[in-house]
Scaffold this active site. Structure first.
Site, PDB file in Angstrom:
ATOM      1  N   TYR A 255       0.840  -1.187   0.000  1.00  0.00           N
ATOM      2  CA  TYR A 255       0.000   0.000   0.000  1.00  0.00           C
ATOM      3  C   TYR A 255       0.880   1.242   0.000  1.00  0.00           C
ATOM      4  CZ  TYR A 255      -3.331   3.538   1.245  1.00  0.00           C
ATOM      5  OH  TYR A 255      -4.098   4.672   1.241  1.00  0.00           O
TER       6      TYR A 255
ATOM      7  N   TRP B 274       1.948   5.151  -2.463  1.00  0.00           N
ATOM      8  CA  TRP B 274       1.846   5.915  -3.698  1.00  0.00           C
ATOM      9  C   TRP B 274       2.932   5.571  -4.704  1.00  0.00           C
ATOM     10  CZ3 TRP B 274      -1.012  10.814  -4.604  1.00  0.00           C
ATOM     11  CH2 TRP B 274      -2.125  10.921  -3.768  1.00  0.00           C
TER      12      TRP B 274
END
Length: 783
Positions: free
Chosen positions: A124, A126
């Site tokens: 998880y 960006w």
């Protein structure tokens, strides 16, 4: 051709300056003697972010991971050895050949002995803004080639909204991606009520790349045209000073109570739009009965709300009347979802907007996340761009993303989630690429204990952050400035070439190349690559996207022309975006995807789940930790927003992030009254603590914060010394419980703490790379 020579050839293939894009902006890249020396602002960005400059001094700095590395005791004694030493033990450098062998062997062991559901691909985060070198997509594609993995759903950003909004509005993404644009707000919005504020610092970022920042200009343009702003937040600085916003410094976690008080005032004073409610919603009478107190004997009026949110009742009544008398936008921040019962303020805001009857009108209704990301409220066209295909995951087990500690510590246990009962698999191997759980997750001391349980943790990382230090096998990956990619997202109108500015540092490899090598050892290289090189994949992604754009009437240059140009701007949509305009115009032709086709102020589906912590309509449910339950041991409410100087924890070791440190630690904001009561002074090192843990921070005294509330941004790399983070990570203090049984989202903002002067000045250790030895023998215990 080697990876380095391929990149050097790519650099030489264009006759323009080097260009890159990131989640926080687009930059021209200056290079001298094989090193990136400067990032120059993209000329089409009117409000550039400083975040990107943080990478310049750390790309080849002491915390760069330059070769594969394995935790010492795992290397010597094999999987399952001393997981409790993750984060404390030194690493040993190994060759890529050895690293690939170790990973392939361990994957085969786990999937053969325990099944593929014993592999958790958390990942998880960006990661890169690039369309191809997206770490999670690469990892998931690879794992699907070998039989799949246990996955996660939802986000840490707004899990509660992701789950509740489909029950209320039929889906989540379209109502997030299609917010009424700032241009329409400027023309038509008279009153903008921002629950959770409008922190422009959050608007620095956008998924998949940012060409031009618009949030600041959007707010200022609306203000200049007469829009009045109301900032409902414990922080006055959550709205730009130039907006002259009315500040309502409510108690944290009481937004729902305030909204209910406003809603009941609309009923009492006959200001609600019955015509809109009858045509476009279902369940209003059930909700109205709750507001009147028919169900529990408690009228949710302004006086009731005032006692909870600590905003005078008269001010609430005046605001309700103003909202009914003007074209009003009700904005809710992402942060409202990250508290106990975080589903409720989102649902209550939608109900309140429905009562005003302005949903679907220019400048009115509701919006989720204005200024939370740059793309929210950005007037743009949607283009279904291609992405790297991930394949199909045969494994059916999954968890809500914020329940990772529960899963790791309680295999075979269960959790309620959105009407289902999920069983936690027995995870033996965790693989993370492109994120940092020791940033996102709550109660890091609890996570650290759970993290010790799996046999093996693998991390693809480029620097020695807290994830890398808590892994067993670390595979060094490149940064976006060392590889070729494309920033291409429907969230931003700019498509940008991401040039490889310099060769990879040390032995770093692209994630794709890392996984291709392991895939070759496991006999799935052809399935993973489909016979394409990275350059072939980039060409395929771009040309496939170009075809999709053409079907929508958008002409893009061919791939080679695009590479020479460096960037393209997609034209604006023919019509400005107004959220739910079609539904308002013709709800029969354009119904919502709810069971009724309408806005569900009362949801029979949610009510049918019979969750005590999430009833069938918006409701006030008192959190366990908030100022209404403050104690002598924990009298302060801590809020932990996103940082201004980085994206989450990315580039925390860079010069921009470190510019706001106090004594080498993250700053904590405190009101002068609270500081004086504790005898604390500006710039002092303090200890923030509660029953879960502690962190050290540098004190910043600030009158713009509500008394009784303290603020410390997330993102400091976790640097544990026992239960204390020396560096200032507030997630040593936050609760690791779900928002409710419906969404199981994180509740970081429901957190009580105490602060005292630090009794010692133990320095952060995070700047010391954990490599202490080199491989001397090829004979390994796990060989």
């Amino acid at each position: 051709m080697t990876q380095n020579s391929f990149k050097e050839a790519t650099i030489a293939s264009t006759n323009r300056d080097l260009l890159t894009s990131a989640h926080w902006g687009t930059y021209w890249v200056d290079v001298s003697d094989g090193r990136v020396t400067n990032l120059r602002t993209f000329e089409h960005d009117p409000d550039p972010s400083p975040i990107g400059h943080g990478i310049v001094n750390v790309m080849d700095g002491p915390l760069r991971i330059t070769s594969p590395a394995v935790r010492k005791s795992w290397l010597e004694h094999g999987p399952g050895t001393r997981g409790d030493l993750r984060g404390q033990e030194d690493f040993v450098s190994v060759s890529w050949d050895e690293a690939e062998r170790l990973v392939a062997t361990e994957l085969d062991r786990v999937r053969t002995q325990h099944g593929n559901d014993a592999i958790y691909a958390g990942s998880y985060g960006w990661a890169s803004a690039g369309r191809f070198h997206h770490a999670q997509s690469q990892l998931k594609r690879f794992l699907n080639c070998i039989g799949g993995f246990t996955s996660s759903v939802n986000t840490y950003s707004y899990a509660a909204a992701e789950v509740i909004m489909p029950h209320v509005l039929g889906d989540f993404s379209s109502h997030l991606e299609r917010l009424t644009c700032w241009e329409v707000l400027t023309e038509s919005c008279e009153l903008f009520v921002a629950f959770g504020g409008l922190p422009v610092s959050n608007g620095q970022i956008g998924q998949g790349g940012v060409g031009a920042h618009v949030q600041r200009a959007g707010m200022l343009s609306a203000h200049a045209n007469g829009t009045r702003f109301v900032n409902v937040s414990p922080m006055r600085s959550d709205a730009l000073d130039q907006l002259g916003a009315d500040w309502l410094p409510l108690r944290p976690s009481s937004d729902t109570a305030m909204m209910l008080g406003l809603a009941q005032t609309l009923i009492e004073d006959d200001l609600h739009d019955s015509t809109f409610l009858d045509r476009y919603t279902v369940g209003f009478e059930r909700f109205a009965a709750y507001l009147r107190g028919d169900t529990d004997g408690i009228a949710k009026n302004a006086e009731w709300a005032a006692a909870l949110c600590d905003i005078p009742a008269a001010r609430l009544r005046t605001l309700a009347h103003d909202m009914a008398a003007h074209r009003t936008m009700i904005s809710t921040s992402y942060s409202l979802t990250r508290q106990e019962h975080g589903e409720q303020p989102i649902w209550a805001a939608i109900a309140l907007a429905a009562m005003l009857g302005q949903i679907g009108l220019p400048g009115g209704g509701f919006g989720f996340g204005y200024s939370a990301m740059n793309n929210n409220g950005l007037n743009r066209r949607y283009v279904p761009y291609a992405a790297l295909p991930q394949g199909k995951n045969p494994v059916k087990s999954y968890i809500p993303v914020a329940r990772v500690s529960d899963m790791l510590s309680n295999p075979g246990g269960t959790v309620n989630y959105n009407g289902r009962t999920l069983t936690f698999p027995n995870i033996r191997l965790v693989w993370w690429a492109g994120g940092n759980p020791f940033h996102h997750h709550q109660d890091l001391n609890r996570l650290r204990a759970a993290w010790a349980r799996p046999d093996t943790v693998i991390a693809n990382e480029w620097c020695w952050n807290s994830l890398a230090r808590h892994a067993d096998i670390v595979l060094p990956c490149t940064t976006p400035l060392e590889r070729r990619d494309i920033a291409m997202t429907s969230k931003d109108p700019f498509i940008t070439a991401m040039d490889p500015a310099v060769p990879p540092v040390g032995e770093a490899r692209d994630d794709h190349v890392i996984l291709r090598g392991i895939a070759a050892r496991m006999g799935v290289e052809d399935a993973f690559t489909e016979g394409r090189s990275p350059d072939d994949w980039l060409h395929w992604i771009y040309e496939t996207s170009r075809e999709s754009a053409a079907r929508g009437g958008i002409t893009l240059p061919d791939f080679d022309t695009f590479q020479q140009q460096g960037w393209v701007r997609v034209p604006l949509p023919e019509k400005r975006v107004i959220l739910m305009e079609q539904f308002r115009t013709d709800p029969e032709t354009y119904p919502l995807k709810t069971p009724s086709g309408k806005i569900e102020i009362f949801s029979e589906t949610v009510a049918g789940f019979d969750y005590e912590d999430c009833p069938g309509h918006p409701a006030w449910l008192e959190p366990l930790e908030w100022l209404g339950r403050a104690t002598l041991e924990a009298p302060l409410h801590m809020i932990s927003p996103q940082p201004k100087t980085k994206l989450h924890s990315q580039l925390d070791h860079g010069i921009v992030s470190r510019s706001d440190r106090i004594n080498g630690r993250a700053p904590v904001l405190m009101h002068p009254k609270d500081a004086a009561e504790r005898g604390l002074a500006e710039g002092q090192t303090v200890r923030i603590f509660n029953q879960r843990g502690a962190c050290m921070a540098g004190l910043k005294i600030d009158e713009s914060i509500r008394p009784g509330v303290v603020q410390i941004a997330t993102g400091a790399w976790y640097d544990p010394d026992g239960p204390t983070c020396l560096h200032g990570n507030p997630n040593t203090l936050t609760q690791d419980r779900g928002t409710s049984q419906l969404a199981q989202g994180p509740i970081a903002h429901s957190c009580l703490v105490q602060i005292e002067a630090a009794k010692c000045e133990t320095k952060p250790k995070i700047d010391n790379p954990p490599i202490r030895s080199k491989l001397r023998s090829a004979k390994l215990a796990c060989g």
